[in-house]
Design an enzyme around this catalytic site. Structure first.
Site, PDB file in Angstrom:
ATOM      1  N   ASP A  96       0.823  -1.210   0.000  1.00 43.11           N
ATOM      2  CA  ASP A  96       0.000   0.000   0.000  1.00 43.11           C
ATOM      3  C   ASP A  96       0.860   1.264   0.000  1.00 43.11           C
ATOM      4  O   ASP A  96       0.503   2.272   0.612  1.00 43.11           O
ATOM      5  CB  ASP A  96      -0.934  -0.012   1.222  1.00 43.11           C
ATOM      6  CG  ASP A  96      -2.052   1.005   1.112  1.00 43.11           C
ATOM      7  OD1 ASP A  96      -2.422   1.367  -0.020  1.00 43.11           O
ATOM      8  OD2 ASP A  96      -2.533   1.460   2.166  1.00 43.11           O
ATOM      9  N   CYS A 150     -20.540 -12.815  -4.695  1.00 39.58           N
ATOM     10  CA  CYS A 150     -21.433 -12.029  -3.835  1.00 39.58           C
ATOM     11  C   CYS A 150     -22.898 -12.407  -4.059  1.00 39.58           C
ATOM     12  O   CYS A 150     -23.715 -12.300  -3.138  1.00 39.58           O
ATOM     13  CB  CYS A 150     -21.256 -10.537  -4.109  1.00 39.58           C
ATOM     14  SG  CYS A 150     -19.720  -9.835  -3.453  1.00 39.58           S
ATOM     15  N   CYS A 156     -23.459  -5.778   3.038  1.00 37.01           N
ATOM     16  CA  CYS A 156     -22.465  -4.721   3.243  1.00 37.01           C
ATOM     17  C   CYS A 156     -22.992  -3.360   2.837  1.00 37.01           C
ATOM     18  O   CYS A 156     -22.615  -2.336   3.415  1.00 37.01           O
ATOM     19  CB  CYS A 156     -21.178  -5.043   2.491  1.00 37.01           C
ATOM     20  SG  CYS A 156     -21.381  -5.196   0.694  1.00 37.01           S
ATOM     21  N   CYS A 176     -17.833   7.944   3.599  1.00 39.04           N
ATOM     22  CA  CYS A 176     -17.303   6.771   4.292  1.00 39.04           C
ATOM     23  C   CYS A 176     -16.703   7.172   5.636  1.00 39.04           C
ATOM     24  O   CYS A 176     -15.901   8.112   5.721  1.00 39.04           O
ATOM     25  CB  CYS A 176     -16.245   6.105   3.413  1.00 39.04           C
ATOM     26  SG  CYS A 176     -15.470   4.665   4.174  1.00 39.04           S
ATOM     27  N   CYS A 203     -13.862   2.214  10.262  1.00 44.07           N
ATOM     28  CA  CYS A 203     -15.155   1.535  10.389  1.00 44.07           C
ATOM     29  C   CYS A 203     -15.028   0.155   9.780  1.00 44.07           C
ATOM     30  O   CYS A 203     -14.444  -0.014   8.706  1.00 44.07           O
ATOM     31  CB  CYS A 203     -16.238   2.345   9.673  1.00 44.07           C
ATOM     32  SG  CYS A 203     -17.886   1.603   9.710  1.00 44.07           S
ATOM     33  N   CYS A 206     -19.034  -2.803   7.004  1.00 41.67           N
ATOM     34  CA  CYS A 206     -19.268  -3.519   5.749  1.00 41.67           C
ATOM     35  C   CYS A 206     -18.406  -4.773   5.642  1.00 41.67           C
ATOM     36  O   CYS A 206     -18.775  -5.732   4.956  1.00 41.67           O
ATOM     37  CB  CYS A 206     -19.040  -2.593   4.557  1.00 41.67           C
ATOM     38  SG  CYS A 206     -17.343  -2.011   4.334  1.00 41.67           S
ATOM     39  N   CYS A 210     -20.013  -9.371   6.247  1.00 43.65           N
ATOM     40  CA  CYS A 210     -19.883 -10.241   5.072  1.00 43.65           C
ATOM     41  C   CYS A 210     -20.088 -11.712   5.450  1.00 43.65           C
ATOM     42  O   CYS A 210     -19.402 -12.230   6.340  1.00 43.65           O
ATOM     43  CB  CYS A 210     -18.504 -10.056   4.434  1.00 43.65           C
ATOM     44  SG  CYS A 210     -18.229 -11.106   2.976  1.00 43.65           S
TER      45      CYS A 210
END
Length: 352
Positions: A96, A150, A156, A176, A203, A206, A210
């Site tokens: 990242d 999905c 989510c 968000c 957070c 979501c 799942c």
């Protein structure tokens, strides 16, 4: 580890770096292969349960332990050195930290698929995945990409407290909570403060909801485990943090990069939502904080906890000395919002 073709990539993200993000070879022309890796950070408990403990601050699961960038990069460097010794090829390691579209690359490599919440989902590890990559000049055959599993599920999307998903597979980052509490450098818009609840850094909603998480085993990496001080800390103690104590408490974690002022801003939002009037003294102290972003949110928190007479008294003391226009606007709006007939009655419970 899974392998993706180093030339792959066709997902837009940020316009100004799109050309470089489209494919690894756009950033490093000699790159032939992207070796994609994932590590699970699945928590032992359901993070949604912590949202009921309103006087405690909820930090996103990924940020409660050591900084994952450091933990994963050490592993990747060891693997890269081994790979380089075997192939004599050049390698570069990223966690990242480069303009790479790691999620679509990981999906192309077969690790998982990008779910409707836009994060990677694995049939084995659910939504709890850190991603890293090794670029190399050595050509490897790509693995088969993962399919989308999905189905018709939209858990989510429906759980998001701030309605940040305008459609499946689309995220409006401006709504968000992760963006609002980590990246945003301004006051959090009023429409999002009550929905934030006691989330003080990021957070997980979501991710936590799942259904594929039922197959995930809790991470066994002690470096990613939460320390007692960072696992549901009391809001009163966090409100007292100065810069030195903040840096000490969150040294070596992702939280530290946000900085003390923005972090305490988030804590004040949680304090305002806590419905606990014992927090009023700690909130009052922050009305005189050196940072305008903290003073302004302290005004809102006071308005959520105290009756109008208290708010008016504090305003009368501080308004003549306040020169920041945003803080003065918080005072104006808070005075207008506080019901004079409430006299300290509890506000409606913020949405979890």
């Amino acid at each position: 580890a899974f392998v993706a073709d180093g030339r792959h990539g066709d997902m837009s993200w940020m316009a100004e770096t799109l050309a470089r993000r489209r494919a690894p070879h756009a950033m490093w022309p000699q790159a032939q292969t992207a070796i994609m890796l994932a590590a699970s950070y699945a928590p032992a408990d359901n993070p949604l349960d912590a949202l009921k403990k309103r006087t405690r601050g909820v930090i996103s699961c990924y940020a409660r332990g050591r900084d994952y960038h450091d933990v994963l990069k050490k592993r990747l460097k060891r693997l890269a050195r081994w790979f380089q010794a075997k192939t004599a090829a050049d390698v570069k390691v990223f966690v990242d930290t480069a303009p790479l579209l790691e999620k679509p690359l990981a999906a192309t490599a077969g690790i998982g698929w990008q779910g409707k919440h836009t994060n990677l989902v694995s049939r084995t590890h659910g939504s709890w995945l850190f991603l890293g990559s090794i670029l190399t000049t050595h050509a490897l055959p790509p693995d088969a990409p993962a399919g989308d599993h999905c189905g018709s599920c939209r858990a989510c999307l429906d759980i998001c407290p701030t309605a940040a998903f305008p459609a499946p597979y689309q995220l409006d980052a401006r709504r968000c909570i992760a963006y609002l509490t980590i990246e945003s450098r301004s006051q959090i818009p009023r429409e999002f403060r009550i929905p934030i609840g006691n989330r003080i850094f990021g957070c997980d909603d979501c991710l936590a909801v799942c259904p594929w998480n039922k197959f995930a085993e809790a991470s066994r990496d002690a470096r990613l485990a939460p320390t007692p001080a960072r696992d549901l800390p009391h809001l009163g103690g966090l409100l007292a943090l100065d810069d030195a104590h903040f840096r000490d408490m969150f040294a070596g974690t992702p939280v530290k990069r946000t900085g003390r002022d923005r972090f305490v801003r988030n804590v004040l939002v949680a304090a305002g939502n806590a419905q606990d009037r014992s927090l009023i003294p700690a909130v009052r102290v922050r009305l005189d904080d050196a940072a305008p972003i903290v003073r302004g949110m302290a005004v809102w928190a006071l308005g959520m906890l105290a009756d109008r007479a208290v708010v008016a008294h504090e305003y009368a003391r501080r308004a003549p000395l306040e020169h920041d226009p945003d803080v003065l606007e918080e005072w104006r709006q808070t005075l207008a919002d506080v019901d004079p007939a409430r006299q300290g009655a509890a506000r409606p419970a913020p949405r979890a």
